[in-house]
Design a protein around this motif. Sequence first.
Motif, PDB file in Angstrom:
ATOM      1  N   ARG A  59     -29.431   0.892 -50.174  1.00  0.00           N
ATOM      2  CA  ARG A  59     -29.616  -0.552 -50.177  1.00  0.00           C
ATOM      3  C   ARG A  59     -30.829  -0.859 -49.295  1.00  0.00           C
ATOM      4  O   ARG A  59     -31.064  -0.172 -48.298  1.00  0.00           O
ATOM      5  CB  ARG A  59     -28.386  -1.271 -49.639  1.00  0.00           C
ATOM      6  CG  ARG A  59     -27.113  -1.039 -50.422  1.00  0.00           C
ATOM      7  CD  ARG A  59     -27.079  -1.729 -51.750  1.00  0.00           C
ATOM      8  NE  ARG A  59     -27.249  -3.177 -51.596  1.00  0.00           N
ATOM      9  CZ  ARG A  59     -27.602  -3.988 -52.587  1.00  0.00           C
ATOM     10  NH1 ARG A  59     -27.828  -3.507 -53.791  1.00  0.00           N
ATOM     11  NH2 ARG A  59     -27.742  -5.271 -52.388  1.00  0.00           N
ATOM     12  N   LEU A  60     -31.600  -1.847 -49.657  1.00  0.00           N
ATOM     13  CA  LEU A  60     -32.798  -2.211 -48.904  1.00  0.00           C
ATOM     14  C   LEU A  60     -32.468  -2.503 -47.445  1.00  0.00           C
ATOM     15  O   LEU A  60     -33.187  -2.074 -46.540  1.00  0.00           O
ATOM     16  CB  LEU A  60     -33.499  -3.401 -49.557  1.00  0.00           C
ATOM     17  CG  LEU A  60     -34.794  -3.865 -48.901  1.00  0.00           C
ATOM     18  CD1 LEU A  60     -35.819  -2.733 -48.829  1.00  0.00           C
ATOM     19  CD2 LEU A  60     -35.366  -5.053 -49.655  1.00  0.00           C
ATOM     20  N   GLU A  61     -31.360  -3.192 -47.195  1.00  0.00           N
ATOM     21  CA  GLU A  61     -31.000  -3.531 -45.810  1.00  0.00           C
ATOM     22  C   GLU A  61     -30.612  -2.299 -44.987  1.00  0.00           C
ATOM     23  O   GLU A  61     -30.567  -2.346 -43.760  1.00  0.00           O
ATOM     24  CB  GLU A  61     -29.876  -4.578 -45.752  1.00  0.00           C
ATOM     25  CG  GLU A  61     -28.563  -4.115 -46.337  1.00  0.00           C
ATOM     26  CD  GLU A  61     -28.333  -4.534 -47.789  1.00  0.00           C
ATOM     27  OE1 GLU A  61     -27.174  -4.435 -48.226  1.00  0.00           O
ATOM     28  OE2 GLU A  61     -29.287  -4.936 -48.470  1.00  0.00           O
ATOM     29  N   ASP A  62     -30.357  -1.175 -45.647  1.00  0.00           N
ATOM     30  CA  ASP A  62     -30.019   0.067 -44.944  1.00  0.00           C
ATOM     31  C   ASP A  62     -31.253   0.903 -44.595  1.00  0.00           C
ATOM     32  O   ASP A  62     -31.120   1.998 -44.048  1.00  0.00           O
ATOM     33  CB  ASP A  62     -29.054   0.910 -45.776  1.00  0.00           C
ATOM     34  CG  ASP A  62     -27.702   0.228 -45.952  1.00  0.00           C
ATOM     35  OD1 ASP A  62     -27.318  -0.582 -45.079  1.00  0.00           O
ATOM     36  OD2 ASP A  62     -27.030   0.499 -46.969  1.00  0.00           O
ATOM     37  N   LEU A  63     -32.448   0.391 -44.920  1.00  0.00           N
ATOM     38  CA  LEU A  63     -33.694   1.090 -44.607  1.00  0.00           C
ATOM     39  C   LEU A  63     -34.631   0.127 -43.872  1.00  0.00           C
ATOM     40  O   LEU A  63     -35.593  -0.387 -44.432  1.00  0.00           O
ATOM     41  CB  LEU A  63     -34.344   1.626 -45.888  1.00  0.00           C
ATOM     42  CG  LEU A  63     -35.600   2.480 -45.738  1.00  0.00           C
ATOM     43  CD1 LEU A  63     -35.335   3.710 -44.868  1.00  0.00           C
ATOM     44  CD2 LEU A  63     -36.116   2.901 -47.105  1.00  0.00           C
ATOM     45  N   PRO A  64     -34.346  -0.136 -42.590  1.00  0.00           N
ATOM     46  CA  PRO A  64     -35.183  -1.075 -41.835  1.00  0.00           C
ATOM     47  C   PRO A  64     -36.573  -0.517 -41.547  1.00  0.00           C
ATOM     48  O   PRO A  64     -36.808   0.692 -41.651  1.00  0.00           O
ATOM     49  CB  PRO A  64     -34.399  -1.302 -40.535  1.00  0.00           C
ATOM     50  CG  PRO A  64     -33.394  -0.233 -40.456  1.00  0.00           C
ATOM     51  CD  PRO A  64     -33.228   0.364 -41.821  1.00  0.00           C
ATOM     52  N   GLY A 106     -47.430   2.231 -29.907  1.00  0.00           N
ATOM     53  CA  GLY A 106     -48.452   1.271 -30.286  1.00  0.00           C
ATOM     54  C   GLY A 106     -48.322   0.787 -31.710  1.00  0.00           C
ATOM     55  O   GLY A 106     -49.189   0.102 -32.197  1.00  0.00           O
ATOM     56  N   SER A 107     -47.246   1.118 -32.414  1.00  0.00           N
ATOM     57  CA  SER A 107     -47.107   0.661 -33.789  1.00  0.00           C
ATOM     58  C   SER A 107     -46.711  -0.817 -33.809  1.00  0.00           C
ATOM     59  O   SER A 107     -45.985  -1.280 -32.950  1.00  0.00           O
ATOM     60  CB  SER A 107     -46.063   1.489 -34.536  1.00  0.00           C
ATOM     61  OG  SER A 107     -44.795   1.360 -33.938  1.00  0.00           O
ATOM     62  N   ALA A 108     -47.197  -1.512 -34.795  1.00  0.00           N
ATOM     63  CA  ALA A 108     -46.894  -2.934 -34.925  1.00  0.00           C
ATOM     64  C   ALA A 108     -45.483  -3.106 -35.437  1.00  0.00           C
ATOM     65  O   ALA A 108     -45.010  -2.349 -36.257  1.00  0.00           O
ATOM     66  CB  ALA A 108     -47.893  -3.593 -35.886  1.00  0.00           C
ATOM     67  N   ALA A 109     -44.800  -4.116 -34.960  1.00  0.00           N
ATOM     68  CA  ALA A 109     -43.430  -4.358 -35.399  1.00  0.00           C
ATOM     69  C   ALA A 109     -43.397  -5.356 -36.510  1.00  0.00           C
ATOM     70  O   ALA A 109     -44.210  -6.165 -36.700  1.00  0.00           O
ATOM     71  CB  ALA A 109     -42.598  -4.857 -34.229  1.00  0.00           C
ATOM     72  N   GLY A 144     -42.329  -2.878 -43.526  1.00  0.00           N
ATOM     73  CA  GLY A 144     -41.918  -3.678 -44.673  1.00  0.00           C
ATOM     74  C   GLY A 144     -42.408  -3.176 -46.017  1.00  0.00           C
ATOM     75  O   GLY A 144     -41.975  -3.664 -47.057  1.00  0.00           O
ATOM     76  N   GLU A 145     -43.299  -2.205 -46.040  1.00  0.00           N
ATOM     77  CA  GLU A 145     -43.771  -1.598 -47.288  1.00  0.00           C
ATOM     78  C   GLU A 145     -43.032  -0.278 -47.493  1.00  0.00           C
ATOM     79  O   GLU A 145     -42.888   0.503 -46.556  1.00  0.00           O
ATOM     80  CB  GLU A 145     -45.275  -1.342 -47.242  1.00  0.00           C
ATOM     81  CG  GLU A 145     -46.107  -2.598 -47.197  1.00  0.00           C
ATOM     82  CD  GLU A 145     -46.048  -3.397 -48.492  1.00  0.00           C
ATOM     83  OE1 GLU A 145     -45.958  -2.784 -49.576  1.00  0.00           O
ATOM     84  OE2 GLU A 145     -46.076  -4.635 -48.415  1.00  0.00           O
ATOM     85  N   LEU A 146     -42.583  -0.018 -48.707  1.00  0.00           N
ATOM     86  CA  LEU A 146     -41.836   1.196 -49.013  1.00  0.00           C
ATOM     87  C   LEU A 146     -42.740   2.238 -49.663  1.00  0.00           C
ATOM     88  O   LEU A 146     -43.524   1.914 -50.561  1.00  0.00           O
ATOM     89  CB  LEU A 146     -40.663   0.882 -49.940  1.00  0.00           C
ATOM     90  CG  LEU A 146     -39.652  -0.126 -49.387  1.00  0.00           C
ATOM     91  CD1 LEU A 146     -38.610  -0.454 -50.439  1.00  0.00           C
ATOM     92  CD2 LEU A 146     -38.997   0.402 -48.124  1.00  0.00           C
TER      93      LEU A 146
END
Length: 120
Positions: free
Chosen positions: A6-11, A117-120, A31-33
């Motif tokens: 499920r999409l919500e299971d892959l934050p 340093g990764s963007a959230a 946000g990109e898969l």
Amino acid sequence: MIPVCRLEDLPAGESVRLDLEPPIAVFNADGELYAIDDTCTHQDASLAEGWLEGCLVECPLHAASFDLRTGRPTCLPARKAVRTHPVSVLDGTVWVHVESAQPVPATAPHTAAAGQGSAA
């Protein structure tokens, strides 16, 4: 097409490893898969267990880095690209499109560590 989760299971900042032949890793990069073959081309290591920063994943074994968009290595010691696979979301489920992959018993989800340093 193979269902991933499920999409919500892959934050954002996490990955899921599909135990197929060959294994495939699906990443949520800000946000990109993206989906790539999970094995580093330099030496056998799971890229799903690597560090994710933007669209790059760093191999946990020898720090080779791969661009999730193209599969190309961005630094040594890796010289050969990993295959990329299209990903889609349908009715809240993430799907990976693969041409030749066979299921292997026992799937195991992994969390990709966020790079500094990764963007959230």
